[in-house]
Design an enzyme around this catalytic site. Structure first.
Site, mmCIF file in Angstrom:
data_model
loop_
_atom_site.group_PDB
_atom_site.id
_atom_site.type_symbol
_atom_site.label_atom_id
_atom_site.label_comp_id
_atom_site.label_asym_id
_atom_site.label_seq_id
_atom_site.Cartn_x
_atom_site.Cartn_y
_atom_site.Cartn_z
ATOM 1 N N ARG A 73 -13.466 2.772 2.947
ATOM 2 C CA ARG A 73 -12.155 2.376 2.436
ATOM 3 C C ARG A 73 -12.152 0.865 2.251
ATOM 4 O O ARG A 73 -12.297 0.111 3.214
ATOM 5 C CB ARG A 73 -11.020 2.784 3.375
ATOM 6 C CG ARG A 73 -9.666 2.306 2.825
ATOM 7 C CD ARG A 73 -8.481 3.029 3.412
ATOM 8 N NE ARG A 73 -8.166 2.596 4.771
ATOM 9 C CZ ARG A 73 -7.023 2.913 5.381
ATOM 10 N NH1 ARG A 73 -6.106 3.658 4.753
ATOM 11 N NH2 ARG A 73 -6.797 2.520 6.621
ATOM 12 N N GLU B 28 0.512 6.440 -1.555
ATOM 13 C CA GLU B 28 1.234 6.290 -0.295
ATOM 14 C C GLU B 28 2.540 5.510 -0.446
ATOM 15 O O GLU B 28 2.939 4.767 0.441
ATOM 16 C CB GLU B 28 0.330 5.634 0.755
ATOM 17 C CG GLU B 28 -0.496 4.483 0.249
ATOM 18 C CD GLU B 28 -1.596 4.074 1.223
ATOM 19 O OE1 GLU B 28 -1.532 4.434 2.408
ATOM 20 O OE2 GLU B 28 -2.526 3.378 0.786
ATOM 21 N N ASP C 285 2.388 5.080 5.475
ATOM 22 C CA ASP C 285 2.951 4.181 4.467
ATOM 23 C C ASP C 285 4.028 4.875 3.646
ATOM 24 O O ASP C 285 5.059 4.269 3.322
ATOM 25 C CB ASP C 285 1.840 3.665 3.550
ATOM 26 C CG ASP C 285 1.026 2.563 4.207
ATOM 27 O OD1 ASP C 285 1.524 1.427 4.286
ATOM 28 O OD2 ASP C 285 -0.092 2.838 4.642
ATOM 29 N N ASP D 32 -22.992 -1.583 -4.044
ATOM 30 C CA ASP D 32 -24.322 -2.179 -3.944
ATOM 31 C C ASP D 32 -24.869 -2.090 -2.518
ATOM 32 O O ASP D 32 -26.090 -2.012 -2.314
ATOM 33 C CB ASP D 32 -24.297 -3.637 -4.399
ATOM 34 C CG ASP D 32 -24.306 -3.781 -5.913
ATOM 35 O OD1 ASP D 32 -24.373 -2.749 -6.619
ATOM 36 O OD2 ASP D 32 -24.235 -4.927 -6.407
ATOM 37 N N HIS E 139 -7.706 -1.807 7.465
ATOM 38 C CA HIS E 139 -7.005 -2.180 8.695
ATOM 39 C C HIS E 139 -7.931 -2.530 9.854
ATOM 40 O O HIS E 139 -7.474 -3.054 10.864
ATOM 41 C CB HIS E 139 -6.056 -1.056 9.120
ATOM 42 C CG HIS E 139 -4.914 -0.850 8.178
ATOM 43 N ND1 HIS E 139 -4.014 -1.843 7.870
ATOM 44 C CD2 HIS E 139 -4.528 0.237 7.468
ATOM 45 C CE1 HIS E 139 -3.119 -1.386 7.014
ATOM 46 N NE2 HIS E 139 -3.416 -0.130 6.751
#
Length: 259
Positions: A73, A152, A178, A87, A48
């Site tokens: 996230r 969620e 959510d 990586d 987000h």
């Protein structure tokens, strides 16, 4: 020489509670400041917040000297973005919107090198290896990767027991906003029905030997989730911390003063 020990994963394995906070500014200076606050973990939010792989990398660099462990996230549970953040040096990945055991299994594979997974082997040029300074990285990295999945939705809650059976998932994070919206309550995560589902989910996660996690945005919610047994708990969002404190300061010195 192996990669550094993932101290966050180790703490979860040992059953230690870990208190964290969200990073939503997509800015390395803000991340560095938050890294001085004393949180156990900090989420670099690629879902987000306005992050891309370069800003995620820069925040990982900014937090390298911090005692706070960076959790990235990703915006979606796709192999290509998981490969990029690993990586770039992330050792802990949080994946949103996990609704099935099949999806969770693929995420485990995305975090592991062949023959146990599908992570691409380009370690020599990766920040994760110190650009080749950790010669044993490919042979040892899998053990230090921590995978957290977000459940969620009602579909995810229905599949939770199957998800919990999958080896390679270290923790399950319940997303109250959510989940409550999917339950028809438009983000009202304080509703008794939502709280009952969250309490049951956290209990099942812990009983399965995984770490239960959740986000609380006010003291009442945070304390409630602690009482439910949340092990890794986020207690705020940096952007909201700034906004609330700035508005309170303005209220104190401008709006509340007589004209």
């Amino acid at each position: 020489m192996p990669p550094p020990t993932n101290r966050f994963k180790q703490a979860l394995t040992e059953g230690k509670r870990q208190i964290g906070c969200w990073l939503s500014f997509a800015d390395p200076t803000a991340a560095e400041v938050m890294g001085t606050a004393g949180f156990d973990w900090l989420v670099i939010d690629g879902e987000h917040a306005a992050n891309d792989i370069r800003s995620i990398r820069d925040q990982l660099m900014a937090l390298e000297a911090s005692p706070s462990h960076p959790v990235v996230r990703v915006p979606i549970g796709e192999t290509w973005i998981i490969k990029q953040v690993l990586d770039a040096g992330a050792q802990t990945v949080l994946v949103p919107m996990v609704d099935s055991a099949e999806q969770a299994r693929e995420l485990v594979r995305a975090c592991r090198y062949p023959p146990f997974g599908t992570r691409g082997v380009g370690a020599a040029a990766a920040r994760a290896t110190g650009f080749g300074a950790i010669p044993d990285y490919v042979a040892t990295a899998d053990d230090q990767i921590c995978l957290l999945v977000q459940v969620e939705s009602r579909k995810g809650i229905d599949a939770l027991d199957e998800i919990l059976e999958i080896e390679g998932i270290d923790g399950v994070f319940i997303g109250p906003a959510d989940l409550s919206t999917d339950m028809g309550l438009k983000g009202d995560s304080a509703d008794a029905a939502v709280q009952a589902v969250i309490a049951d989910a956290l209990s099942r996660i812990r009983a399965a030997g995984k770490a239960p996690g959740v986000l609380g945005l006010n003291d009442a919610a945070t304390q409630g989730y602690l009482d439910m047994g949340a092990q890794f708990l986020a207690v705020g969002i940096d952007l909201l911390i700034l906004a609330r404190n700035a508005r309170a300061l303005s209220e104190k010195w401008i709006r509340a003063q007589p004209t």
